[in-house]
Enzyme design. Structure first.
Site, short mmCIF file in Angstrom:
data_model
loop_
_atom_site.label_atom_id
_atom_site.label_comp_id
_atom_site.label_asym_id
_atom_site.label_seq_id
_atom_site.Cartn_x
_atom_site.Cartn_y
_atom_site.Cartn_z
CB SER A 36 -0.96 -0.06 1.19
OG SER A 36 -1.49 1.19 1.50
CG HIS B 25 -6.25 -4.77 11.25
ND1 HIS B 25 -6.42 -3.93 10.17
CD2 HIS B 25 -7.43 -5.41 11.40
CE1 HIS B 25 -7.65 -4.06 9.70
NE2 HIS B 25 -8.29 -4.96 10.42
N1 SAH Z 1 -11.50 -6.05 2.70
C1 SAH Z 1 -11.36 -7.48 2.83
C2 SAH Z 1 -10.49 -7.93 3.98
C3 SAH Z 1 -9.07 -7.42 3.93
S1 SAH Z 1 -8.01 -8.36 4.97
C4 SAH Z 1 -12.74 -8.14 2.95
O1 SAH Z 1 -13.76 -7.48 2.78
O2 SAH Z 1 -12.83 -9.33 3.21
C5 SAH Z 1 -6.55 -7.40 4.94
C6 SAH Z 1 -5.75 -7.51 3.65
O3 SAH Z 1 -4.76 -6.49 3.70
C7 SAH Z 1 -5.00 -8.82 3.44
O4 SAH Z 1 -5.42 -9.44 2.25
C8 SAH Z 1 -3.52 -8.42 3.38
O5 SAH Z 1 -2.76 -9.11 2.39
C9 SAH Z 1 -3.60 -6.94 3.05
N2 SAH Z 1 -2.48 -6.14 3.51
C10 SAH Z 1 -2.00 -6.05 4.77
N3 SAH Z 1 -0.99 -5.16 4.82
C11 SAH Z 1 -0.84 -4.67 3.56
C12 SAH Z 1 0.04 -3.70 2.97
N4 SAH Z 1 0.94 -3.06 3.69
N5 SAH Z 1 -0.08 -3.46 1.64
C13 SAH Z 1 -1.00 -4.11 0.90
N6 SAH Z 1 -1.86 -5.02 1.41
C14 SAH Z 1 -1.78 -5.28 2.72
MG MG Z 2 -11.51 -5.52 8.18
#
Ligand code: SAH
Ligand code: MG
Length: 212
Positions: free
Chosen positions: A122, A142
Site C-alpha cells: 500500500s 492492522h
Molecule cells: N477487505 C477485505 C479484507 C481485507 S483483509 C474483505 O472485505 O474481506 C486485509 C488484507 O490487507 C489482506 O489481504 C492483506 O494481504 C492486506 N495487507 C496487509 N498489509 C498490507 C500492505 N501493507 N499493503 C497491501 N496489502 C496489505
Molecule cells: Mg476488516
C-alpha cells in the site's frame, strides 16, 4: 441506495471479513462518494468481498474502484494464526496468495471491468499514485505501522468532500486491536474530517478541508 441483488449474493458467497451490516454501510458511502466522479480506493482486497460492493457502486456511477493488496495476507492470516485459511496458500511456493480467489470472485459477479487491482504494498502504491480519489477505504494491515502508513499514504489523495472509511474500529481494546481506532482518532483530531456514520466497527468520515 443498495447494491444489486446479484452483487449482494456474490458478497454473501465470497470469502472475507466484512459482515453484511457493515458492507451495506460501506456500499452507501461508496455510492455517495462515487458521485464525485473520482475513483474509489480500497486498501485490503483479500478475496474481494468488500471490493464487490465498491465495484457495484463504481459501475453505477461510471467510475473505477481501485483495490490494493500484496495478496500475501496480514499477520493474523498467516499459518498458525487465528484467521488463516489454508485454501488460499499457493502450494508451489508455500505462501498465501489470495489473488486467484479474488479474480474468480470478481469475474463471477461480472464486475471485473470496473476494478483496477494493484498488487503490491500500500505505501508504495500511494507513493506513485497521481490523482485524487473520492473514497479511501482502509481495511489493510492492522498493526500501527501498516494502518498509519495507509492513512498517511492515501488521505492526501482524498478530495475535499470525499469519504474516508475505516474498518475494524474498536474503541474498547477488549473488542479488538487499536491501530484502526488510532487512525480514526487521528483523522478526527486533524480537524479535516467530520464523522457521517458509524455502523458496528465501520466508520465513515467526510473530508471537509484541505489542511490535514
Ligand atoms: N477487505 C477485505 C479484507 C481485507 S483483509 C474483505 O472485505 O474481506 C486485509 C488484507 O490487507 C489482506 O489481504 C492483506 O494481504 C492486506 N495487507 C496487509 N498489509 C498490507 C500492505 N501493507 N499493503 C497491501 N496489502 C496489505
Ligand atoms: Mg476488516
Amino acid at each position: 441506495m443498495a447494491p444489486k441483488p446479484e452483487t449482494l449474493a456474490a458478497f454473501e458467497a465470497a470469502k472475507g471479513f466484512m459482515p453484511l451490516r457493515e458492507g451495506l454501510a460501506l456500499y452507501e458511502a461508496a455510492a455517495e462518494a462515487a458521485a464525485l466522479g473520482l475513483p474509489l480506493l480500497e486498501v485490503g482486497t483479500y478475496c474481494g468481498r468488500s471490493t464487490l460492493l465498491l465495484a457495484d457502486a463504481a459501475r453505477e456511477a461510471g467510475v473505477v474502484a481501485v483495490t490494493v493488496d500484496h495478496h500475501r495476507g496480514s499477520e493474523e492470516q498467516q499459518p498458525g494464526w487465528e484467521y488463516h485459511d489454508p485454501s488460499v496458500v499457493d502450494p508451489e511456493i508455500g505462501l498465501m496468495d489470495t489473488l486467484p480467489t479474488f479474480r474468480r470472485t470478481l469475474h463471477k459477479a461480472g464486475l471485473e471491468e470496473h476494478v483496477l487491482a494493484v498488487v503490491g504494498r500500500s505505501p508504495q502504491a500511494a507513493a506513485v499514485w497521481g490523482g485524487s480519489v473520492g473514497l479511501v477505504f482502509i481495511d489493510g494491515g492492522h498493526t500501527d505501522e501498516h494502518a498509519t502508513a495507509d492513512y498517511e499514504g492515501w488521505v492526501p489523495h482524498l478530495a475535499v468532500g470525499g469519504l474516508l472509511v475505516i474498518h475494524d474500529v474498536f474503541p474498547d481494546p477488549a473488542d479488538g486491536g487499536q491501530a484502526p481506532y488510532r487512525i480514526y482518532c487521528r483523522a478526527l483530531a486533524s480537524g479535516a474530517f467530520t464523522e457521517t456514520s458509524a455502523t458496528d466497527s465501520l466508520r465513515v468520515l467526510r473530508r471537509t478541508t484541505t489542511g490535514l
